[in-house]
Scaffold this motif. Structure first.
Motif, PDB file in Angstrom:
ATOM      1  N   HIS A 146      -0.466  10.571 -11.104  1.00  0.00           N
ATOM      2  CA  HIS A 146      -1.061   9.432 -11.799  1.00  0.00           C
ATOM      3  C   HIS A 146      -0.773   9.550 -13.289  1.00  0.00           C
ATOM      4  O   HIS A 146      -0.659  10.639 -13.830  1.00  0.00           O
ATOM      5  CB  HIS A 146      -2.560   9.392 -11.552  1.00  0.00           C
ATOM      6  N   HIS A 147      -0.661   8.409 -13.956  1.00  0.00           N
ATOM      7  CA  HIS A 147      -0.304   8.365 -15.369  1.00  0.00           C
ATOM      8  C   HIS A 147      -1.166   7.309 -16.058  1.00  0.00           C
ATOM      9  O   HIS A 147      -1.443   6.265 -15.468  1.00  0.00           O
ATOM     10  CB  HIS A 147       1.187   8.006 -15.477  1.00  0.00           C
ATOM     11  N   PRO A 148      -1.603   7.558 -17.293  1.00  0.00           N
ATOM     12  CA  PRO A 148      -2.522   6.620 -17.949  1.00  0.00           C
ATOM     13  C   PRO A 148      -1.876   5.361 -18.523  1.00  0.00           C
ATOM     14  O   PRO A 148      -2.572   4.491 -19.030  1.00  0.00           O
ATOM     15  CB  PRO A 148      -3.116   7.467 -19.074  1.00  0.00           C
ATOM     16  N   GLY A 157       0.855  -1.183   0.000  1.00  0.00           N
ATOM     17  CA  GLY A 157       0.000   0.000   0.000  1.00  0.00           C
ATOM     18  C   GLY A 157       0.885   1.224   0.000  1.00  0.00           C
ATOM     19  O   GLY A 157       2.093   1.143  -0.256  1.00  0.00           O
ATOM     20  N   SER A 158       0.323   2.357   0.285  1.00  0.00           N
ATOM     21  CA  SER A 158       1.083   3.604   0.409  1.00  0.00           C
ATOM     22  C   SER A 158       1.831   3.970  -0.864  1.00  0.00           C
ATOM     23  O   SER A 158       2.904   4.561  -0.807  1.00  0.00           O
ATOM     24  CB  SER A 158       2.081   3.518   1.575  1.00  0.00           C
ATOM     25  N   LEU A 159       1.301   3.628  -2.020  1.00  0.00           N
ATOM     26  CA  LEU A 159       1.983   3.969  -3.274  1.00  0.00           C
ATOM     27  C   LEU A 159       1.516   5.305  -3.842  1.00  0.00           C
ATOM     28  O   LEU A 159       1.972   5.718  -4.899  1.00  0.00           O
ATOM     29  CB  LEU A 159       1.777   2.859  -4.307  1.00  0.00           C
ATOM     30  N   ASP A 160       0.632   5.983  -3.148  1.00  0.00           N
ATOM     31  CA  ASP A 160       0.105   7.252  -3.635  1.00  0.00           C
ATOM     32  C   ASP A 160       1.018   8.391  -3.181  1.00  0.00           C
ATOM     33  O   ASP A 160       0.690   9.188  -2.306  1.00  0.00           O
ATOM     34  CB  ASP A 160      -1.320   7.448  -3.113  1.00  0.00           C
ATOM     35  N   THR A 161       2.189   8.466  -3.780  1.00  0.00           N
ATOM     36  CA  THR A 161       3.245   9.383  -3.348  1.00  0.00           C
ATOM     37  C   THR A 161       3.383  10.544  -4.325  1.00  0.00           C
ATOM     38  O   THR A 161       4.229  10.516  -5.214  1.00  0.00           O
ATOM     39  CB  THR A 161       4.578   8.628  -3.232  1.00  0.00           C
ATOM     40  N   HIS A 162       2.559  11.569  -4.132  1.00  0.00           N
ATOM     41  CA  HIS A 162       2.602  12.753  -4.988  1.00  0.00           C
ATOM     42  C   HIS A 162       3.688  13.736  -4.543  1.00  0.00           C
ATOM     43  O   HIS A 162       3.971  14.692  -5.241  1.00  0.00           O
ATOM     44  CB  HIS A 162       1.259  13.493  -4.953  1.00  0.00           C
ATOM     45  N   PHE A 163       4.251  13.503  -3.382  1.00  0.00           N
ATOM     46  CA  PHE A 163       5.160  14.488  -2.797  1.00  0.00           C
ATOM     47  C   PHE A 163       6.576  13.934  -2.689  1.00  0.00           C
ATOM     48  O   PHE A 163       6.890  12.890  -3.250  1.00  0.00           O
ATOM     49  CB  PHE A 163       4.605  14.921  -1.435  1.00  0.00           C
ATOM     50  N   CYS A 190      -0.615   3.868 -12.529  1.00  0.00           N
ATOM     51  CA  CYS A 190       0.823   4.030 -12.712  1.00  0.00           C
ATOM     52  C   CYS A 190       1.215   5.450 -12.343  1.00  0.00           C
ATOM     53  O   CYS A 190       0.360   6.309 -12.150  1.00  0.00           O
ATOM     54  CB  CYS A 190       1.162   3.727 -14.172  1.00  0.00           C
ATOM     55  N   ARG A 191       2.483   5.679 -12.297  1.00  0.00           N
ATOM     56  CA  ARG A 191       3.037   6.985 -11.963  1.00  0.00           C
ATOM     57  C   ARG A 191       3.660   7.637 -13.191  1.00  0.00           C
ATOM     58  O   ARG A 191       4.181   6.953 -14.077  1.00  0.00           O
ATOM     59  CB  ARG A 191       4.113   6.833 -10.883  1.00  0.00           C
ATOM     60  N   THR A 192       3.633   8.976 -13.216  1.00  0.00           N
ATOM     61  CA  THR A 192       4.258   9.716 -14.307  1.00  0.00           C
ATOM     62  C   THR A 192       5.751   9.403 -14.367  1.00  0.00           C
ATOM     63  O   THR A 192       6.368   9.134 -13.339  1.00  0.00           O
ATOM     64  CB  THR A 192       4.077  11.237 -14.110  1.00  0.00           C
ATOM     65  N   PRO A 193       6.316   9.429 -15.558  1.00  0.00           N
ATOM     66  CA  PRO A 193       7.746   9.134 -15.673  1.00  0.00           C
ATOM     67  C   PRO A 193       8.637  10.248 -15.122  1.00  0.00           C
ATOM     68  O   PRO A 193       9.790  10.014 -14.805  1.00  0.00           O
ATOM     69  CB  PRO A 193       7.963   8.948 -17.169  1.00  0.00           C
ATOM     70  N   LEU A 194       8.111  11.450 -15.010  1.00  0.00           N
ATOM     71  CA  LEU A 194       8.903  12.578 -14.541  1.00  0.00           C
ATOM     72  C   LEU A 194       8.454  13.022 -13.154  1.00  0.00           C
ATOM     73  O   LEU A 194       7.286  12.900 -12.794  1.00  0.00           O
ATOM     74  CB  LEU A 194       8.791  13.751 -15.522  1.00  0.00           C
ATOM     75  N   ILE A 195       9.372  13.558 -12.389  1.00  0.00           N
ATOM     76  CA  ILE A 195       9.076  14.080 -11.054  1.00  0.00           C
ATOM     77  C   ILE A 195       8.300  15.384 -11.197  1.00  0.00           C
ATOM     78  O   ILE A 195       8.644  16.243 -12.018  1.00  0.00           O
ATOM     79  CB  ILE A 195      10.401  14.324 -10.275  1.00  0.00           C
ATOM     80  N   ASN A 196       7.246  15.560 -10.375  1.00  0.00           N
ATOM     81  CA  ASN A 196       6.456  16.784 -10.417  1.00  0.00           C
ATOM     82  C   ASN A 196       7.125  17.898  -9.594  1.00  0.00           C
ATOM     83  O   ASN A 196       8.193  17.696  -9.008  1.00  0.00           O
ATOM     84  CB  ASN A 196       5.009  16.513  -9.957  1.00  0.00           C
TER      85      ASN A 196
END
Length: 155
Positions: free
Chosen positions: A76-78, A6-12, A63-69
């Motif tokens: 999130h990435h499609p 779990g805990s994969l929702d890492t936007h920061f 999935c996650r975006t390939p680049l850091i925000n």
């Protein structure tokens, strides 16, 4: 069905500290499952193992975006990936691709599994429907149109 982490929702900025450990723990569980299946003889005396009769599908629901925000994380990435092992599947294959810019979905030649700009964009239901078909089940129960992927199937 297992939820391995779990805990994969890492936007920061916790992306680089939380994601590797959580993903590694999940991959270690998958490895142990596959090791146990491959190392356990199938009871019919054929010399086969349980992995010869079991299909394992591993994926994430997003999935996650390939680049850091700008917050030091990933959004999130499609485009996503999954891993498949076992019964009814061709071994040692990579099927599909993402684009060089933006890591976006690419069309695929369903027979070869190679990128093809005129090919089919593989969807989760196509993968699950193909896995079901290799087990002799009807993928139409997924409730969506399913495109069979010959490049995945052993036969």
């Amino acid at each position: 069905s297992l939820r391995l982490t779990g805990s994969l929702d890492t936007h920061f900025d916790n992306w680089d500290t939380d994601q590797p450990a959580d993903q590694q723990a999940a991959f270690e569980v998958i490895n142990q499952i596959l090791t146990d299946l491959k190392g356990t003889p199938y009871p019919d005396g054929s010399g086969d193992n349980w992995l010869d009769y079991t299909t394992v599908v591993a994926f994430s629901e997003f999935c996650r975006t390939p680049l850091i925000n700008t917050r030091g994380g990933r959004d999130h990435h499609p485009v996503n990936a999954c891993m498949l092992w076992g019964a009814g599947l061709k071994k040692g294959r990579v099927i599909g691709a993402s684009s060089e810019v933006g890591m976006l979905t690419q069309g695929v030649d369903l027979t070869t599994g190679l990128p093809d700009p005129r090919g089919h964009v593989i969807r989760p239901e196509d993968i699950l429907g193909t896995v079901m078909a290799t087990a002799g089940m009807d993928g139409s129960i997924l409730g969506r149109e399913v495109t069979y992927i010959p490049a995945l199937a052993a036969t």
